[in-house]
Write a protein that holds these residues in place. Structure first.
Motif, mmCIF file in Angstrom:
data_model
loop_
_atom_site.group_PDB
_atom_site.id
_atom_site.type_symbol
_atom_site.label_atom_id
_atom_site.label_comp_id
_atom_site.label_asym_id
_atom_site.label_seq_id
_atom_site.Cartn_x
_atom_site.Cartn_y
_atom_site.Cartn_z
ATOM 1 N N GLY A 17 -4.384 0.876 -1.889
ATOM 2 C CA GLY A 17 -3.900 -0.437 -2.272
ATOM 3 C C GLY A 17 -5.081 -1.377 -2.271
ATOM 4 N N PRO A 18 -4.878 -2.644 -2.328
ATOM 5 C CA PRO A 18 -3.586 -3.340 -2.264
ATOM 6 C C PRO A 18 -2.939 -3.486 -3.643
ATOM 7 N N TYR A 35 0.851 -1.181 0.000
ATOM 8 C CA TYR A 35 0.000 0.000 0.000
ATOM 9 C C TYR A 35 0.892 1.237 0.000
#
Length: 75
Positions: free
Chosen positions: A37-38, A27
Motif C-alpha cells: 500500500g498505501p 493496505y
C-alpha cells in the motif's frame, strides 16, 4: 470455518484478514507477510491485491522465496 484453496492438501492453514487500515490509508498483506500500500480506499486495495495475485501467477515459483525473505524483514 476456512476452506482449502485450489491445490492445497491436508489441514487448512490459519487465515488472517488480508486488508487493514492504518493512518487513513488501506493496505493488504500477501501470503508471505508483506504489507502493500498505501491505497486511498478499500476498493483500491482490493483491486491492487487482485492485480498482485495475477502478477504472482504469471511470475511463477522463483519469485516466492524473494517475497518470503522480504516478508520476514517487513516492519
Amino acid at each position: 470455518m476456512s476452506m482449502q484453496r485450489t491445490g492445497e492438501q491436508g489441514q487448512v492453514p490459519s487465515r488472517h484478514e488480508r486488508f487493514f487500515k492504518k493512518d487513513d490509508y488501506w493496505y493488504y498483506n500477501t501470503r508471505e507477510g508483506v504489507a502493500i500500500g498505501p491505497f486511498d480506499n478499500l476498493s483500491e486495495a482490493r483491486e491492487g491485491a487482485s492485480e498482485f495475485i495475477e502478477f504472482i501467477m504469471g511470475a511463477g515459483a522463483p519469485l516466492i522465496p524473494t517475497l518470503e525473505r522480504y516478508g520476514r524483514h517487513a516492519a
